[in-house]
Design a protein around this motif. Structure first.
Motif, PDB file in Angstrom:
ATOM      1  N   SER A  12       0.811  -1.221   0.000  1.00 22.07           N
ATOM      2  CA  SER A  12       0.000   0.000   0.000  1.00 22.07           C
ATOM      3  C   SER A  12       0.844   1.271   0.000  1.00 22.07           C
ATOM      4  CB  SER A  12      -0.962   0.007   1.193  1.00 22.07           C
ATOM      5  OG  SER A  12      -0.280  -0.218   2.413  1.00 22.07           O
ATOM      6  N   SER A  13       2.088   1.167  -0.471  1.00 22.83           N
ATOM      7  CA  SER A  13       2.923   2.365  -0.565  1.00 22.83           C
ATOM      8  C   SER A  13       2.619   3.127  -1.850  1.00 22.83           C
ATOM      9  CB  SER A  13       4.410   1.993  -0.560  1.00 22.83           C
ATOM     10  OG  SER A  13       5.185   3.150  -0.846  1.00 22.83           O
ATOM     11  N   ILE A  14       2.506   4.439  -1.728  1.00 14.94           N
ATOM     12  CA  ILE A  14       2.297   5.257  -2.936  1.00 14.94           C
ATOM     13  C   ILE A  14       3.605   5.422  -3.709  1.00 14.94           C
ATOM     14  CG2 ILE A  14       0.309   6.513  -2.024  1.00 14.94           C
ATOM     15  CD1 ILE A  14       2.173   8.880  -1.417  1.00 14.94           C
ATOM     16  N   GLY A  19       9.339   2.338  -2.414  1.00 17.07           N
ATOM     17  CA  GLY A  19       8.872   2.413  -1.028  1.00 17.07           C
ATOM     18  C   GLY A  19       9.639   1.465  -0.106  1.00 17.07           C
ATOM     19  N   GLN A  20       9.805   1.924   1.134  1.00 11.70           N
ATOM     20  CA  GLN A  20      10.517   1.082   2.108  1.00 11.70           C
ATOM     21  C   GLN A  20       9.669  -0.121   2.530  1.00 11.70           C
ATOM     22  OE1 GLN A  20      13.567   1.417   2.830  1.00 11.70           O
ATOM     23  NE2 GLN A  20      14.003   3.482   2.136  1.00 11.70           N
ATOM     24  N   SER A  21       8.351   0.075   2.602  1.00  8.13           N
ATOM     25  CA  SER A  21       7.505  -1.075   2.964  1.00  8.13           C
ATOM     26  C   SER A  21       7.547  -2.121   1.848  1.00  8.13           C
ATOM     27  CB  SER A  21       6.068  -0.637   3.251  1.00  8.13           C
ATOM     28  OG  SER A  21       5.504  -0.001   2.123  1.00  8.13           O
ATOM     29  N   ARG A  22       7.719  -1.634   0.610  1.00  6.06           N
ATOM     30  CA  ARG A  22       7.843  -2.574  -0.516  1.00  6.06           C
ATOM     31  C   ARG A  22       9.147  -3.364  -0.390  1.00  6.06           C
ATOM     32  NH1 ARG A  22       5.718  -2.998  -5.787  1.00  6.06           N
ATOM     33  NH2 ARG A  22       3.982  -1.895  -4.858  1.00  6.06           N
ATOM     34  N   VAL A  96       2.897  -1.897   5.173  1.00  5.55           N
ATOM     35  CA  VAL A  96       2.133  -0.693   5.511  1.00  5.55           C
ATOM     36  C   VAL A  96       3.025   0.509   5.811  1.00  5.55           C
ATOM     37  CG1 VAL A  96       0.335   0.244   7.002  1.00  5.55           C
ATOM     38  CG2 VAL A  96       0.431  -2.214   6.600  1.00  5.55           C
ATOM     39  N   PRO A  97       2.976   1.520   4.966  1.00  3.60           N
ATOM     40  CA  PRO A  97       3.662   2.773   5.297  1.00  3.60           C
ATOM     41  C   PRO A  97       2.865   3.547   6.352  1.00  3.60           C
ATOM     42  CG  PRO A  97       3.042   2.673   2.955  1.00  3.60           C
ATOM     43  CD  PRO A  97       2.305   1.596   3.655  1.00  3.60           C
ATOM     44  N   LEU A  98       3.551   4.399   7.098  1.00  3.35           N
ATOM     45  CA  LEU A  98       2.850   5.339   7.982  1.00  3.35           C
ATOM     46  C   LEU A  98       2.702   6.649   7.233  1.00  3.35           C
ATOM     47  CD1 LEU A  98       1.788   5.797  10.941  1.00  3.35           C
ATOM     48  CD2 LEU A  98       3.968   6.905  11.387  1.00  3.35           C
ATOM     49  N   TYR A  99       1.478   7.027   6.931  1.00  2.00           N
ATOM     50  CA  TYR A  99       1.221   8.304   6.271  1.00  2.00           C
ATOM     51  C   TYR A  99       0.351   9.171   7.179  1.00  2.00           C
ATOM     52  CZ  TYR A  99       2.842   6.204   1.846  1.00  2.00           C
ATOM     53  OH  TYR A  99       3.592   5.596   0.862  1.00  2.00           O
ATOM     54  N   ASN A 100       0.870  10.309   7.536  1.00  2.00           N
ATOM     55  CA  ASN A 100       0.109  11.244   8.371  1.00  2.00           C
ATOM     56  C   ASN A 100      -0.501  10.539   9.577  1.00  2.00           C
ATOM     57  OD1 ASN A 100       0.761  13.373   6.616  1.00  2.00           O
ATOM     58  ND2 ASN A 100      -0.789  12.632   5.193  1.00  2.00           N
ATOM     59  N   LEU A 101       0.355   9.784  10.247  1.00  2.00           N
ATOM     60  CA  LEU A 101       0.041   9.076  11.482  1.00  2.00           C
ATOM     61  C   LEU A 101      -1.046   8.015  11.322  1.00  2.00           C
ATOM     62  CD1 LEU A 101       0.264  12.024  14.052  1.00  2.00           C
ATOM     63  CD2 LEU A 101       1.999  10.318  13.499  1.00  2.00           C
ATOM     64  N   GLY A 102      -1.275   7.586  10.121  1.00  2.00           N
ATOM     65  CA  GLY A 102      -2.295   6.557   9.914  1.00  2.00           C
ATOM     66  C   GLY A 102      -1.899   5.606   8.805  1.00  2.00           C
ATOM     67  N   ARG A 143       8.155   3.374   8.771  1.00  2.00           N
ATOM     68  CA  ARG A 143       7.829   4.676   9.353  1.00  2.00           C
ATOM     69  C   ARG A 143       9.020   5.626   9.332  1.00  2.00           C
ATOM     70  NH1 ARG A 143       4.649   2.438  14.655  1.00  2.00           N
ATOM     71  NH2 ARG A 143       2.859   1.640  13.522  1.00  2.00           N
ATOM     72  N   GLY A 144       8.748   6.869   9.025  1.00  2.00           N
ATOM     73  CA  GLY A 144       9.808   7.872   9.033  1.00  2.00           C
ATOM     74  C   GLY A 144      10.324   8.145  10.430  1.00  2.00           C
ATOM     75  N   GLY A 145       9.423   8.215  11.403  1.00  2.04           N
ATOM     76  CA  GLY A 145       9.786   8.495  12.795  1.00  2.04           C
ATOM     77  C   GLY A 145       9.684   7.241  13.652  1.00  2.04           C
ATOM     78  N   GLU A 146       9.737   7.476  14.965  1.00  2.00           N
ATOM     79  CA  GLU A 146       9.677   6.355  15.918  1.00  2.00           C
ATOM     80  C   GLU A 146       8.479   6.544  16.840  1.00  2.00           C
ATOM     81  OE1 GLU A 146      13.559   6.445  17.742  1.00  2.00           O
ATOM     82  OE2 GLU A 146      14.419   5.222  16.134  1.00  2.00           O
ATOM     83  N   TYR A 147       7.587   5.590  16.857  1.00  2.00           N
ATOM     84  CA  TYR A 147       6.324   5.753  17.593  1.00  2.00           C
ATOM     85  C   TYR A 147       5.924   4.554  18.446  1.00  2.00           C
ATOM     86  CZ  TYR A 147       5.777   9.370  14.032  1.00  2.00           C
ATOM     87  OH  TYR A 147       5.977  10.440  13.222  1.00  2.00           O
ATOM     88  N   VAL A 148       6.531   3.400  18.238  1.00  3.11           N
ATOM     89  CA  VAL A 148       6.078   2.187  18.939  1.00  3.11           C
ATOM     90  C   VAL A 148       6.062   2.440  20.444  1.00  3.11           C
ATOM     91  CG1 VAL A 148       6.653  -0.199  19.523  1.00  3.11           C
ATOM     92  CG2 VAL A 148       6.816   0.559  17.170  1.00  3.11           C
TER      93      VAL A 148
HETATM   94  C1  LIG Z   1       2.431  11.402   2.484  1.00  2.00           C
HETATM   95  C2  LIG Z   1       3.401  10.953   3.534  1.00  2.00           C
HETATM   96  C3  LIG Z   1       3.064  11.104   4.870  1.00  2.00           C
HETATM   97  C4  LIG Z   1       3.953  10.697   5.859  1.00  2.00           C
HETATM   98  N1  LIG Z   1       3.608  10.828   7.168  1.00  2.00           N
HETATM   99  C5  LIG Z   1       4.459  10.396   8.129  1.00  2.00           C
HETATM  100  C6  LIG Z   1       4.106  10.497   9.508  1.00  2.00           C
HETATM  101  O1  LIG Z   1       3.052  10.975   9.881  1.00  2.00           O
HETATM  102  N2  LIG Z   1       5.004  10.050  10.415  1.00  2.00           N
HETATM  103  C7  LIG Z   1       6.181   9.499  10.059  1.00  2.00           C
HETATM  104  O2  LIG Z   1       6.946   9.084  10.928  1.00  2.00           O
HETATM  105  N3  LIG Z   1       6.533   9.357   8.757  1.00  2.00           N
HETATM  106  C8  LIG Z   1       5.692   9.804   7.805  1.00  2.00           C
HETATM  107  N4  LIG Z   1       6.040   9.660   6.485  1.00  2.00           N
HETATM  108  C9  LIG Z   1       7.289   8.959   6.143  1.00  2.00           C
HETATM  109  C10 LIG Z   1       6.963   7.514   5.846  1.00  2.00           C
HETATM  110  O3  LIG Z   1       6.395   6.845   6.965  1.00  2.00           O
HETATM  111  C11 LIG Z   1       8.209   6.766   5.403  1.00  2.00           C
HETATM  112  O4  LIG Z   1       8.703   7.429   4.242  1.00  2.00           O
HETATM  113  C12 LIG Z   1       7.954   5.317   5.077  1.00  2.00           C
HETATM  114  O5  LIG Z   1       9.091   4.789   4.483  1.00  2.00           O
HETATM  115  C13 LIG Z   1       6.757   5.197   4.145  1.00  2.00           C
HETATM  116  O6  LIG Z   1       6.644   3.897   3.634  1.00  2.00           O
HETATM  117  P1  LIG Z   1       6.892   3.651   2.084  1.00  2.00           P
HETATM  118  O7  LIG Z   1       8.325   4.074   1.842  1.00  2.00           O
HETATM  119  O8  LIG Z   1       6.685   2.186   1.923  1.00  2.00           O
HETATM  120  O9  LIG Z   1       5.906   4.471   1.301  1.00  2.00           O
HETATM  121  C14 LIG Z   1       5.178  10.103   5.493  1.00  2.00           C
HETATM  122  C15 LIG Z   1       5.501   9.942   4.140  1.00  2.00           C
HETATM  123  C16 LIG Z   1       4.623  10.355   3.165  1.00  2.00           C
HETATM  124  C17 LIG Z   1       4.976  10.161   1.726  1.00  2.00           C
END
Ligand SMILES: Cc1cc2nc3c(=O)[nH]c(=O)nc-3n(C[C@H](O)[C@H](O)[C@H](O)COP(=O)(O)O)c2cc1C
Length: 204
Positions: A12-14, A19-22, A96-102, A143-148
């Motif tokens: 589900s990565s855009i 994507g890192q989840s990929r 599953v990527p974390l996007y905007n905390l969801g 996830r970009g940040g650390e939340y666990v």
């Molecule tokens: C639209 C968008 C929103 C994001 N929101 C968050 C966020 O709320 N918190 C966070 O820690 N990382 C956030 N990130 C960073 C992603 O979690 C990180 O890049 C992760 O690798 C996403 O997975 P993907 O690479 O498989 O898409 C966001 C990235 C994108 C593109």
């Protein structure tokens, strides 16, 4: 004869292949390929582009199959195809990527179509009861940040509860966190996640 474990892998990565989840999903596939008793069906929910669930589609589920209009058949078919695929697999692996905390809205659109009263859960006097039996789920979370372990990790309980509602109580999470917190943190997180995926795959 070896009984095969059928895995449904949902991306589900855009960011597609970037994507890192990929990347975590690819590592899972590599691990799974070493086992001749695991088969993997992969779906890209972003490419599938399910629309938001709307009232007309929801209403089509309530109409008995033989009484649906052509338009209602087409709308109901979206959910039915996803349900058939879910029923046909033993394990669902969500990358599953974390996007905007969801979770990505594309993944929410999938859940909106498989969380169906009468199909995957039912309401009882004691509350909802899951109807899926013997299935488990694995979440590969990037996830970009650390939340666990913090209140900001709404993703973990959300996914756990949606799966639990359907009766999937065995849910394992592999986290790759801090991916946007510098090269060192990123590499360490990915290495740890790859190890987690390997040990989880060995237990499937
Ligand atoms: C639209 C968008 C929103 C994001 N929101 C968050 C966020 O709320 N918190 C966070 O820690 N990382 C956030 N990130 C960073 C992603 O979690 C990180 O890049 C992760 O690798 C996403 O997975 P993907 O690479 O498989 O898409 C966001 C990235 C994108 C593109």
């Amino acid at each position: 004869m070896t009984t095969s474990t059928k895995v449904l892998l949902l991306n589900s990565s855009i960011l597609g292949d970037g994507g890192q989840s990929r990347a975590l999903a690819e590592h899972f596939k590599t691990q799974a390929a070493e086992r001749d008793d695991i088969s993997v069906t992969e779906r890209d929910l972003v490419a599938q582009a399910l629309p938001h669930l709307q009232g007309e589609e929801l209403a089509s589920w309530m109409v008995p199959e033989g009484e649906r209009s052509d338009a209602q058949h087409a709308l109901a078919a979206r959910s039915e195809a996803l349900l058939d695929e879910l029923f046909a697999h033993d394990v669902v692996v969500f990358a599953v990527p974390l996007y905007n905390l969801g979770i990505p809205s594309q993944l929410k659109a999938w859940f909106d179509r498989v969380l169906r009263a009468g199909r995957t859960f039912r309401y009882t006097e004691n509350g909802p009861q899951g109807l899926l039996e013997g299935k488990r789920a694995v979440i590969l979370a990037a996830r970009g940040g650390e939340y666990v372990g913090t209140a900001l990790d709404s993703q973990t309980p959300h996914l756990t509860h949606m799966l639990g509602l359907m009766g999937i109580g065995e849910v394992d999470f592999v986290y790759a966190e801090g991916l946007a917190m510098g090269e060192g943190r990123r590499e360490a997180a990915l290495k740890e996640a790859r190890q987690g995926i390997a040990s989880l795959t060995a237990r499937l």
